[in-house]
Every structure is written in C-alpha cells, then in structure tokens.
Design a protein around this motif. Structure first.
Motif: not given
Length: 689
Positions: A62, A122, A124, A176, A224, A226, A461-462
């Motif tokens: 994730d 999550r 990043h 998220d 989620a 992105s 996820a991305q």
C-alpha cells in the motif's frame, strides 16, 4: 573506463596527456537502459511472489514506487510481524527497497520503526529540490491530524518526524494519501476524506504543511488516490469503490488541467428520450432544499438491471443535505416471478437504522412506477403507484434536499427517472423537472472512468511516474493483490506500464505479465551465496499453508559436491485460524526441520524452530547443520509440526525449477510421503569443502 583502469590509471593518463600537450576527456560510464519483464503471474495465471535479492518475499505494501537518480525505490507498509488493519496495533513499520531494474529488489530496512499503531499505512516519499530533503507522508489515524510527515537527507533514511501538518478542516482528510510534485516544484497532497471523496491540497514549499488552496472532487465512495501528469493533463486515479484490502475493487480516473481541478470523469447522469438515466455515481441531490422541512417528493422511476443482471434497483433520498447523511430508499426487484421490496435506510455515512417492506407485486427491470414520499414531521410515508406501502417514523433529520442514488460498485446500478415534483405542505411547488432540458436544478454526480473492474485481483496503490533520459516517462500502475485473508503479509503485486489512446484515455489493463523499458537502468542480480550448491531459484513461486498436525512436507535434493552442509535455507511462513476477518491464531508449537539421508533412510540432523522466530511473510529459514554430505547422494529436508492451531506454509513452484529432486507431502504424520511431480519447494544449500 574508471572501472577498468582504476583511479591510479586515470591519474596516470591525465598526467601523460598533459605532458604530451594533448587533451583527454574522461567520463564516468553512463548507466545503460534495460528492458525488464514484470512477472505478475505464472504460466497458469496464478499470482507469484516477488522475492528480494536475499530470497525473502518483498514486504512493502500500500505504498509507492519512486525513481531518485538512477535507482528505483519501493516504499510500503510491512506486515511480516503480523500487523492487521483494524484488528491489532502491532505495526511492523514502513520499509524501503531499492532496485536498478524493478525486478531485483534489495531490502534497505525500515524508514519508520515498529510501534503501537492501529491505522498506519501508505508511505509516499518525494524529493524537495528547494530544501534538498526527501519528504515522507504517511497515514496514521492516531496522529493529531491523521497524518505524519518525516524528512531525510537520503531516500533510505533515517527519516525524522516533523510537526503535525495541520490540514484545512474543510477537506476532512482522514485516510489514504499520496503526494504529487508538479514540473514547477509545487507539491500537492491528495487524500480521502470522511465522505470518501478525494481532496487535493497544495503544500508549502518545504512540503510539510498545507499552503491553503485545495479542491474536493465530486466522486464519492472512493479511496487510494494517486496523481500523475501526462502531456499537460493531470490524472487522478483511485480505488473505485472504496474497499480496504479487497480482492478485486476497480480503478477509475479523473482528469484536469490543474492539480486543483476542476476534476472531471464520466457524468453519471444522462438525458435520454426526455428522461434522466442515472448510472452509478451515487448521490445526485437537488441544488435547492437545505431548509425544506415537510414536503412530498414524487417521480416516475424504472429500475434497470444491475451489471450482474440478477436484480434491478433504484435509489432515492429525502432530507439529505450531505451525501449519504439523510434517508435513503431502495426499490428493488429480482424478476417477474418474485415480488419486489422497499428498503428504508437512515444513513450517516453508513446505515444506522433500517427496515424492509415486502411488496405485493414484482418490480421488473425497465417497467415504470410512480413513487411518492411524504415527509411530515418525524414520519416518512411512501406510496407506489398510488398505494401506500410504508410509514416510517424517525426524527434524526428534520430538513433537507431530495435526490437519486445509484451504487457505483462492480455490480453497477442504474435507473431512469422522470416527472419530478416536490410539493410543500401548503401546496406550493418547490421543484419541478421533466428532464427535457439540462440538469441545472441538480448537483450531478461524477463517476471516475474505469480502466479495470478488479485491479487485476487487488486494490490500486499508485501510478508511478518514472522519468526517462530519452523519450516519454513510464507510467507504472501498481496494485496490491490482497487475498482478503487476515495475513496481509502474503499479498502479491500487480505492476504494468499504462497505455493511452490517441485522446489520452487510459486503456484497460491486460492483467498479464508485461515488459518495461527503463532509461536509466541496468540489470540487477541476486545476492551471491557463499559455497552455493543446490537451489530451486526465486522465480515463479506461490504460497500454500498446510503443515500442521499430521500433514508434513519435504523436498529432495542431490548434493553437487562432497563436504560440509554449511547451510540449508527453505522458504516458510506462519499463518493462522481465521473467523471472518478477526485476527488469526498462530501456530501453537514449533516447526520441526529434519534432514534425511535417502540412501540409508536415517534422519541425520534435526531441529525445532520456535513459532516466534518465523514471520508471517514468506522468508528464508536458514539452518546450519554442519553435517557431511557426499557428491551425488540424495537427501531430503522435511518440515512438520504438531501444532493444533494455525499452520506453517511454504513457497512452491509447479514448473520443475529444480530437476535434481522433487517435493512430497505426507498426511499421516510422516509414515508415508506422496511425491508431487514437477513441484519443488523454494530452497537452497551451501556446501563447503
């Protein structure tokens, strides 16, 4: 050149060139491009495990993939310690792996340590050129603002936590997140909020706090997020619908000309033949009506078949000023042979009270009905085709708008509506619309444009933007293939470069293996094993868990040299009993490991490994027998346990990766083993002379 001559050689050449009055240009060797196969499934279409350069399962979920310099980094939540969202607080920490080619990943350790945390996920990481810092944002529901921010001088840490980011209250961001850096260096945080909308928030120059400007998209029941940018267009991808740790929720996207919107996808409402067709999108509410108290909401409706075709359902609402906060009615039918039903739900982001009314006639897909709901004080009265079918009393919501609602999930709902009238208790007409014009009287819901219905078996996820030295970037889609089991450490991954149509539309995922061109990049390799003798490799393996009680497993191997068996590694994990999605019970007894000499049938070495030393992800269990083995002689490693709870699992491959032996299974406590042709367990041995 530097790697060939060494630094002394370069200095000598420079001195010689100067002495000769010439000119010598010495450059460091450039990193070459590399084509990498992204293996998500085996030949039979089964998910496969990605192992790192030490042979352990990659355990970073994730999260996100980034390229810094010429190296690729994978950040994610670790689950090997048994962390389970919502059911415990044994957070394993956030991990980072590095790779030169997206195929060979080296474990670089933790970027945030384990601690007590029930909702941490999550991570990043982005690079801020202005501060020369790597900035990491993570979700943490226990934090004051639901998020934590860290900085580091290097992409692998150590990361130092910074003050609470203090996001705008209006965004209601709680879940998220992802971070996007635009071409001009401006960073944006995108996050899910309490209504499962997506918010995009501009960050300060140091990427540590909100700068002020923000936008909230019109889609609902998504998570989620992105963001990436392609050819001047910004794309916002998301899990659609929201469904934590699901085995196959869809992925949709919106587009915009600015990170702060407006973001547009697919209008869930269309005008067809003088009527409204609502297809997904969830709630569309009237523009006016916040203060409407007592009124009658009447309309014509024809429920349409859901995507599965098993039913037809139409949704409508009263006294609702905020999406999913008010009264929701569902008119449902499952065919002409079965009577329909009316569900009345009090909603506050979830159903807080409900009842179901069985109707005395079918509700058939495509057939029109006239519905009227009268809100008078605390009583809601519903009639269908002029006949009262229900009276419901609840005083939670006293005022609010009217609207329609069709579910946005994999089993997409749709319905047609026409001839809407809202009449006040004194007879005044508050709203009238026959949908012969536009939708100016409504807040029209927007749906994301789906490019996969099931994220190839997981949850997105991305989408990572991987810049190239030559040509266009690679936009790498990344989903976690959760199995909806409580052991999230066993989740695999789906990675695929996105492709686009001539109009910029994201093309459907192929849900297969793919190939990616990386520039820069160079081939990676597994970490060398000292005195390596036998191995079944690291590719094409799956997981199974059945070693418990009378069930045992073994793997044959043939020694390639005579000497001392310095080490034997077999890939194992632990798993447990599950009730619903409640925390599993791990094995109660140790894992027993034996080495058997096939020639004599004798056990030549044995050990018991405590359950506490075995993780929940597939990792090498390395033992050091130190026994003598003979070249050409056959041996077997056997695994068993008397545990009465849980199980121990192994990684296996059915494509015969090790021709020098095979696996076998026993279900009678080891009295007899049945060979499994072409199947091998993941193992390796080292023999020192």
């Amino acid at each position: 050149m530097a790697s060939f001559f060494g630094m002394r050689g370069i200095r000598f050449l420079l001195a010689l060139t100067m002495a000769l009055g010439g000119l010598l240009v010495v450059t460091a060797p450039a990193r070459a491009a590399v084509d990498t196969n992204l293996v998500n499934f085996d030949a039979a279409g089964n998910q496969v495990i990605r192992f790192d350069t030490d042979g352990n399962a990659v355990d970073a979920h994730d999260g996100a993939i980034e390229r810094f310099g010429g190296t690729y980094y994978l950040y994610g939540t670790a689950y090997d310690c048994g962390y389970q969202w919502q059911n415990n607080d044994t957070f394993c920490g956030f991990k980072v792996y590095s790779s030169p080619d997206l195929a060979h990943w080296t474990d670089r350790g933790l970027v945030a340590p384990p601690r007590s945390c029930q909702y941490c996920f999550r991570p990043h990481v982005v690079y801020d050129k202005a501060t020369r810092r790597y900035v990491m944002w993570v979700n943490d529901q226990g934090a004051a603002d639901k998020f934590r921010v860290y900085t580091s001088r290097t992409p692998t840490g150590p990361f130092t936590e910074q003050p609470v980011p203090d996001l705008p209250d209006q965004t209601h961001c709680t879940a998220d997140l992802a971070v996007f850096v635009d071409d001009d260096g401006t960073a944006y945080l995108t996050c899910s909020n309490a209504g499962w909308h997506i918010a995009v928030i501009q960050l300060t120059a140091d990427y540590l706090r909100a700068a002020g400007p923000y936008d909230i998209t019109g889609v609902t029941r998504v998570e989620a997020p992105s963001i990436f940018k392609r050819n001047g267009t910004y794309y916002l991808t998301m899990s659609d619908p929201n469904c934590g740790y699901c085995t196959g929720t869809g992925t949709s996207y919106l587009t915009a000309k600015s990170p702060l919107g407006p973001w547009r996808g697919r209008d869930a409402w269309t005008a067809e033949d003088g009527a409204l067709t609502a297809s997904g999108g969830l709630y569309g509410l009237s523009q006016q009506g916040e203060d409407w108290r007592d009124y009658t909401f009447s309309f014509d409706v024809a429920p349409l078949p859901t995507t599965s075709g098993t039913s037809a359902q139409a949704g409508f609402s009263v006294r609702m000023n905020q999406d999913d906060h008010g009264y929701l009615f569902l008119l449902t039918g499952s065919g002409p042979a079965k009577n329909g039903q009316l569900s009345v739900l009090r909603r506050a982001g979830a159903t807080t009270a409900s009842h179901v009314v069985k109707l005395d006639k079918p509700i058939v897909a495509g057939e029109w009905h006239h519905v009227a709901v009268t809100a008078a004080g605390a009583t809601l009265t519903t009639s269908i085709d002029g006949v009262q079918v229900d009276a419901y009393t609840d005083a939670t919501y006293a005022t609010g708008k009217v609207g329609f609602r069709e579910w946005n999930g994999a089993n997409l709902e749709s319905a047609r509506f026409d001839n809407v009238t809202v009449t006040a208790a004194d007879g005044r007409t508050l709203l009238s619309d026959d949908f012969s014009g536009d939708f100016a009287k409504w807040v029209v819901p927007t749906s994301g444009v789906k490019f996969t219905d099931d994220s190839c078996g997981g949850q997105p996820a991305q989408v990572a933007t991987l810049p190239s030295r030559h040509g266009a970037p690679t936009y790498l889609y990344f989903s976690d293939l959760w199995d909806f089991h409580t052991n999230e450490a066993l989740a695999n991954y789906y990675w695929q470069p996105l492709s686009f149509g001539s109009d910029g539309a994201i093309q459907p995922l192929t849900c297969a293996n793919s190939r990616v061109h990386l520039d820069p990049g160079h081939p990676g390799h597994q970490r060398p094993i000292r005195a390596l003798d036998q191995t079944s490799g690291v590719t094409g393996f799956r997981a199974t868990c059945d070693i418990a009680g009378t069930t045992r497993r073994e793997q044959d191997f043939t020694a390639g040299r005579t000497g001392r068996l310095a080490s034997l590694a077999v890939t194992v994990f632990k798993d447990g009993t599950e009730t619903g999605r409640v925390l599993r019970t791990p094995p109660s007894d140790p894992l027993d490991v034996e080495i058997v000499d096939r020639g004599t049938g004798r056990t030549v070495w044995s050990a018991s490994v405590p359950a506490s030393t075995i993780g929940w992800s597939a990792r090498n269990l390395t033992v050091r027998p130190g026994i003598r083995v003979r070249r050409g002689a056959e041996y077997a490693v056997r695994l068993g346990s008397s545990t009465t709870t849980g199980c121990y699992g192994v990684a296996f491959n059915d494509q015969n990766p090790y021709p020098g032996g095979t696996s076998a299974i026993s279900t009678d406590g080891g009295a007899g083993f049945t060979a499994e042709p072409a199947r091998d367990l993941k193992f390796q041995t080292s023999v020192e002379r």
